[in-house]
Design an enzyme around this catalytic site. Structure first.
Site, short mmCIF file in Angstrom:
data_model
loop_
_atom_site.label_atom_id
_atom_site.label_comp_id
_atom_site.label_asym_id
_atom_site.label_seq_id
_atom_site.Cartn_x
_atom_site.Cartn_y
_atom_site.Cartn_z
N LYS A 1 53.51 49.68 92.59
CA LYS A 1 52.95 49.03 91.38
C LYS A 1 52.84 50.15 90.08
O LYS A 1 53.19 51.14 90.40
CB LYS A 1 51.61 48.75 91.91
CG LYS A 1 51.41 47.49 92.77
CD LYS A 1 50.12 47.10 92.90
CE LYS A 1 50.12 46.10 94.21
NZ LYS A 1 48.79 45.80 94.52
N TYR B 1 51.81 35.93 93.81
CA TYR B 1 50.73 35.90 93.96
C TYR B 1 50.11 34.57 93.98
O TYR B 1 48.86 34.22 93.60
CB TYR B 1 49.91 36.80 93.08
CG TYR B 1 49.97 38.26 93.26
CD1 TYR B 1 49.60 38.98 94.66
CD2 TYR B 1 50.58 39.20 92.38
CE1 TYR B 1 49.95 40.13 94.87
CE2 TYR B 1 50.77 40.47 92.74
CZ TYR B 1 50.48 40.98 93.68
OH TYR B 1 50.57 42.46 93.98
N ASN C 1 45.83 49.69 93.24
CA ASN C 1 45.85 50.06 94.43
C ASN C 1 47.36 50.76 94.86
O ASN C 1 47.52 50.62 96.23
CB ASN C 1 45.14 49.31 95.38
CG ASN C 1 45.83 47.84 95.75
OD1 ASN C 1 46.96 47.80 94.95
ND2 ASN C 1 45.35 47.18 96.35
N HIS D 1 52.18 47.29 97.42
CA HIS D 1 51.94 46.07 98.09
C HIS D 1 52.99 46.05 99.26
O HIS D 1 54.06 46.50 99.02
CB HIS D 1 52.49 44.92 97.02
CG HIS D 1 52.87 43.62 97.78
ND1 HIS D 1 52.18 42.59 98.11
CD2 HIS D 1 54.27 43.25 98.46
CE1 HIS D 1 52.62 41.73 98.68
NE2 HIS D 1 53.93 42.01 98.91
N GLU E 1 59.44 37.15 100.85
CA GLU E 1 59.25 38.28 99.58
C GLU E 1 61.10 38.70 99.62
O GLU E 1 61.46 39.34 98.67
CB GLU E 1 58.37 39.37 100.19
CG GLU E 1 56.88 38.72 99.82
CD GLU E 1 55.87 39.45 100.20
OE1 GLU E 1 56.03 40.72 100.56
OE2 GLU E 1 54.84 39.21 99.84
P1 IDP Z 1 46.94 42.88 99.87
O1 IDP Z 1 47.65 43.65 98.62
O2 IDP Z 1 46.04 43.83 100.46
O3 IDP Z 1 47.93 42.32 100.67
P2 IDP Z 1 45.83 40.58 98.55
O4 IDP Z 1 44.51 39.99 99.03
O5 IDP Z 1 46.92 39.89 98.87
O6 IDP Z 1 45.68 42.20 99.21
O7 IDP Z 1 45.58 40.71 97.15
C1 IDP Z 1 46.64 41.01 96.47
C2 IDP Z 1 46.61 42.32 95.36
O8 IDP Z 1 45.71 41.47 94.46
C3 IDP Z 1 45.92 43.16 95.83
O9 IDP Z 1 46.71 44.35 96.50
C4 IDP Z 1 44.91 43.77 94.62
O10 IDP Z 1 45.84 44.42 93.64
C5 IDP Z 1 44.81 42.42 93.91
N1 IDP Z 1 43.44 41.88 94.26
C6 IDP Z 1 43.14 41.30 95.37
N2 IDP Z 1 41.82 41.15 95.45
C7 IDP Z 1 41.21 41.53 94.22
C8 IDP Z 1 39.87 41.73 93.65
O11 IDP Z 1 38.91 41.18 94.33
N3 IDP Z 1 39.67 42.38 92.27
C9 IDP Z 1 40.85 42.77 91.72
N4 IDP Z 1 42.14 42.52 92.21
C10 IDP Z 1 42.14 42.09 93.67
MG MG Z 2 48.82 40.51 100.35
#
Ligand code: IDP
Ligand code: MG
Length: 154
Positions: free
Chosen positions: A9, A49, A112, A115, A126
């Site tokens: 990212k 997303y 974070n 992905h 994907e």
């Molecule tokens: P993942 O990346 O661990 O698979 P997902 O639930 O698919 O997690 O969410 C995709 C991305 O959306 C996350 O990596 C994060 O960057 C963002 N995200 C998910 N939940 C939150 C939140 O509660 N606050 C802000 N960003 C979030």
């Molecule tokens: Mg995810």
């Protein structure tokens, strides 16, 4: 062999972490079969997303993911999807185990660094979303016999 998709990212680019993140997957023994930099459009972000578009944080997530280029790559290996998700760590980096990418390189959920596909179905979607068939490479990894024993090869 399973294939899975990883995105590095924009925060990892700003923080100079791209090479170190890719190295985590190489040293594990995963085979790199495709890699490129792209800029995600708002439309592509909404598709990628789709499970989050109704969340209050989605506008910020889309703005962030479309702000700068990202790296997208594909690795191949036995049970690669699960292995890669383990290396990545849980979504909230503050809860991610030390030794994972998020556990070692991030303090955040919204920033974070990485992905990864979370299931076989997602990985297939994907792969098709980010790569044309000719952008994926079939080649003989000479160390294959040292990465897997005979009974672990398909
Ligand atoms: P993942 O990346 O661990 O698979 P997902 O639930 O698919 O997690 O969410 C995709 C991305 O959306 C996350 O990596 C994060 O960057 C963002 N995200 C998910 N939940 C939150 C939140 O509660 N606050 C802000 N960003 C979030
Ligand atoms: Mg995810």
């Amino acid at each position: 062999m399973e294939k899975t998709v990883v995105l590095v990212k924009p925060d990892a680019f700003q923080r100079g972490l791209v090479g170190r993140i890719v190295a985590r997957f190489e040293r594990k023994g995963l085979k790199l079969i495709g890699m490129k930099m792209i800029k995600i459009s708002p439309e592509l972000a909404k598709e990628h997303y789709a499970h989050l578009v109704d969340k209050p944080f989605y506008p910020g997530l889309e703005k962030f993911m479309t702000s700068d280029p990202i790296l997208v790559f594909v690795v191949e290996g036995q049970e690669a999807i699960e292995v890669v998700r383990k290396i990545v760590g849980v979504t909230n980096s503050r809860k991610a185990e030390a030794g994972t990418v998020r556990g070692d390189f991030s303090m955040s959920t919204g920033r974070n660094t990485i992905h990864a596909s979370d299931s076989q179905e997602t990985a297939q979607k994907e792969l098709a979303r980010f790569f044309k068939p000719e952008e994926l490479f079939e080649y003989d990894l000479k160390v294959w016999d040292y990465l897997y024993a005979e009974d672990e090869k398909e």
